[in-house]
Design an enzyme around this catalytic site. Structure first.
Site, PDB file in Angstrom:
ATOM      1  N   SER A  93       0.882  -1.172   0.000  1.00  0.00           N
ATOM      2  CA  SER A  93       0.000   0.000   0.000  1.00  0.00           C
ATOM      3  C   SER A  93       0.919   1.220   0.000  1.00  0.00           C
ATOM      4  CB  SER A  93      -0.838  -0.016   1.290  1.00  0.00           C
ATOM      5  OG  SER A  93      -1.440   1.246   1.511  1.00  0.00           O
ATOM      6  N   TYR A  98      -1.399  -0.762  10.736  1.00  0.00           N
ATOM      7  CA  TYR A  98      -1.586  -1.132   9.313  1.00  0.00           C
ATOM      8  C   TYR A  98      -0.379  -0.634   8.505  1.00  0.00           C
ATOM      9  CZ  TYR A  98      -3.736  -1.290   4.641  1.00  0.00           C
ATOM     10  OH  TYR A  98      -4.002  -1.544   3.314  1.00  0.00           O
TER      11      TYR A  98
HETATM   12  N1  LIG Z   1      -8.965  -0.685  -0.616  1.00  0.00           N
HETATM   13  C1  LIG Z   1      -7.949   0.149  -0.486  1.00  0.00           C
HETATM   14  O1  LIG Z   1      -8.117   1.377  -0.435  1.00  0.00           O
HETATM   15  C2  LIG Z   1      -6.533  -0.395  -0.425  1.00  0.00           C
HETATM   16  C3  LIG Z   1      -5.469   0.494  -0.601  1.00  0.00           C
HETATM   17  C4  LIG Z   1      -4.161   0.025  -0.575  1.00  0.00           C
HETATM   18  C5  LIG Z   1      -3.925  -1.324  -0.367  1.00  0.00           C
HETATM   19  N2  LIG Z   1      -4.970  -2.176  -0.173  1.00  0.00           N
HETATM   20  C6  LIG Z   1      -4.662  -3.576   0.026  1.00  0.00           C
HETATM   21  O2  LIG Z   1      -5.259  -4.328  -1.009  1.00  0.00           O
HETATM   22  C7  LIG Z   1      -5.567  -5.638  -0.531  1.00  0.00           C
HETATM   23  C8  LIG Z   1      -7.019  -5.956  -0.801  1.00  0.00           C
HETATM   24  O3  LIG Z   1      -7.823  -5.013  -0.134  1.00  0.00           O
HETATM   25  P1  LIG Z   1      -9.367  -4.805  -0.446  1.00  0.00           P
HETATM   26  O4  LIG Z   1      -9.606  -3.358  -0.301  1.00  0.00           O
HETATM   27  O5  LIG Z   1      -9.738  -5.513  -1.670  1.00  0.00           O
HETATM   28  O6  LIG Z   1      -9.976  -5.514   0.868  1.00  0.00           O
HETATM   29  P2  LIG Z   1     -11.299  -6.411   1.073  1.00  0.00           P
HETATM   30  O7  LIG Z   1     -11.543  -6.386   2.547  1.00  0.00           O
HETATM   31  O8  LIG Z   1     -12.351  -5.983   0.150  1.00  0.00           O
HETATM   32  O9  LIG Z   1     -10.773  -7.869   0.655  1.00  0.00           O
HETATM   33  C9  LIG Z   1      -9.829  -8.551   1.449  1.00  0.00           C
HETATM   34  C10 LIG Z   1     -10.092 -10.045   1.331  1.00  0.00           C
HETATM   35  O10 LIG Z   1      -9.119 -10.715   2.149  1.00  0.00           O
HETATM   36  C11 LIG Z   1      -9.770 -11.793   2.821  1.00  0.00           C
HETATM   37  N3  LIG Z   1      -9.039 -12.149   4.033  1.00  0.00           N
HETATM   38  C12 LIG Z   1      -8.939 -11.422   5.185  1.00  0.00           C
HETATM   39  N4  LIG Z   1      -8.238 -12.118   6.095  1.00  0.00           N
HETATM   40  C13 LIG Z   1      -7.878 -13.288   5.506  1.00  0.00           C
HETATM   41  C14 LIG Z   1      -7.140 -14.422   5.941  1.00  0.00           C
HETATM   42  N5  LIG Z   1      -6.651 -14.501   7.182  1.00  0.00           N
HETATM   43  N6  LIG Z   1      -6.942 -15.448   5.069  1.00  0.00           N
HETATM   44  C15 LIG Z   1      -7.453 -15.390   3.806  1.00  0.00           C
HETATM   45  N7  LIG Z   1      -8.175 -14.359   3.348  1.00  0.00           N
HETATM   46  C16 LIG Z   1      -8.387 -13.310   4.199  1.00  0.00           C
HETATM   47  C17 LIG Z   1     -11.159 -11.238   3.136  1.00  0.00           C
HETATM   48  O11 LIG Z   1     -12.087 -12.308   3.405  1.00  0.00           O
HETATM   49  C18 LIG Z   1     -11.476 -10.476   1.863  1.00  0.00           C
HETATM   50  O12 LIG Z   1     -12.126 -11.290   0.914  1.00  0.00           O
HETATM   51  C19 LIG Z   1      -5.160  -5.644   0.929  1.00  0.00           C
HETATM   52  O13 LIG Z   1      -3.846  -6.155   1.040  1.00  0.00           O
HETATM   53  C20 LIG Z   1      -5.200  -4.180   1.295  1.00  0.00           C
HETATM   54  O14 LIG Z   1      -4.402  -3.906   2.426  1.00  0.00           O
HETATM   55  C21 LIG Z   1      -6.265  -1.749  -0.210  1.00  0.00           C
END
Ligand SMILES: NC(=O)c1ccc[n+]([C@@H]2O[C@H](COP(=O)([O-])OP(=O)(O)OC[C@H]3O[C@@H](n4cnc5c(N)ncnc54)[C@H](O)[C@@H]3O)[C@@H](O)[C@H]2O)c1
Length: 263
Positions: free
Chosen positions: A154, A167
């Site tokens: 991120s 985080y």
């Molecule tokens: N959405 C944002 O703004 C953003 C920005 C930068 C980085 N990210 C990163 O992108 C990635 C995806 O984020 P997102 O926004 O799609 O989140 P989201 O919450 O929509 O999806 C995350 C998924 O991970 C799964 N998960 C959580 N814990 C788990 C575990 N222990 N084992 C297996 N699966 C697990 C959840 O069930 C979910 O389906 C993450 O690494 C997040 O930190 C997101």
């Protein structure tokens, strides 16, 4: 090379014959990455704790003519991750690419107000989970002598994450794990990179907005483009990092943030 018999990719299917494993693929960015790989011809292993969401992603890939297998798996558990890689190889014959995307967010509070269990939960999924996934994926890729891994970090892995210090620390750790792995396995035909998005429209972001309704407007106005990213814009970068187009890209933290960290 079971499951990888095609020498030339079909037109429009650059990943035909390739096998990819995506964690956290039941939702948001992970789902977008899994769907994009499916459209590009790869056989996709969808991994997540969510049975409903995981099956839904796999079904979407199959409905659009792709190949997918859902494996319920918790990335914090070594036995789950080992079995996940084993099932991938048993089912599709190999593992070409892995996108370690599963993570959890922080509720949002000043560092001094956070609790022990928050620290353990966030570090457990976001850091230990990525390390465990790489551990078992690398063992398989070493046997093959090839592979590419993308770890989802991120912009919070590069700059401050106010009110989300744990985080932010977890994502800095993902960048560190990525660079070490990239250096260690560069001579084994394996590339390891990290992706650093800023705000992306996903269920994770929706939960943050629900906790604090002002978040969306604040995030949008903080982005130079005046909008947050769509998941597919992150997926495109993940596919590129895995592809041969990125054959000399290794140990890199690719920022996909609409210019957020440039200003
Ligand atoms: N959405 C944002 O703004 C953003 C920005 C930068 C980085 N990210 C990163 O992108 C990635 C995806 O984020 P997102 O926004 O799609 O989140 P989201 O919450 O929509 O999806 C995350 C998924 O991970 C799964 N998960 C959580 N814990 C788990 C575990 N222990 N084992 C297996 N699966 C697990 C959840 O069930 C979910 O389906 C993450 O690494 C997040 O930190 C997101």
């Amino acid at each position: 090379m079971k499951g990888n018999t095609k020498q030339q990719p079909e037109v429009g299917k650059p990943f035909a014959g390739k096998v990819v494993l995506v964690t956290g693929a039941a939702s948001g960015i992970g789902r977008a990455i899994a769907l994009a790989f499916g459209r590009s011809g790869a056989s996709v292993v969808v991994a997540d704790t969510s049975i409903e969401g995981g099956h839904a992603t796999a079904a979407m890939i199959v409905e659009s003519g792709g190949k997918a297998l859902f494996v319920q798996s918790n990335v914090t558990r070594a036995a789950d991750v080992e079995a996940l890689v084993e099932k991938t190889v048993n089912y599709y014959g190999r593992l070409d690419y892995a996108v370690n995307n599963a993570a959890v967010e922080e509720e949002g509070q000043p560092l001094a107000d956070a609790e022990d269990d928050q620290f353990d939960r966030i570090m457990g999924v976001n850091v230990k989970g990525v390390w465990l996934c790489m551990k078992y994926q690398l063992r398989q890729m070493l046997k093959q002598g090839s592979g590419a891994i993308v770890n989802m970090a991120s912009v919070s892995g590069l700059v401050a994450a106010p009110n989300r210090a744990i985080y932010g620390a977890s994502k800095h750790a993902v960048v560190g794990l990525t660079k070490s792995a990239a250096a260690e396995y560069a001579r084994d035909g394996i590339r390891v990179n990290a992706l650093c998005p800023s705000a992306v429209r996903t269920p994770m972001l929706a939960r943050m907005v629900e906790r604090d309704p002002g978040t969306e407007k604040r995030l949008e106005s903080a982005q130079p483009m005046g909008r947050v990213a769509e998941p597919v814009e992150i997926a495109n970068a993940a596919l590129w990092l895995c592809s041969d187009q990125a054959s000399y890209v290794n140990g890199h933290e690719l920022v996909v943030d609409g210019g957020f960290t440039a200003v």
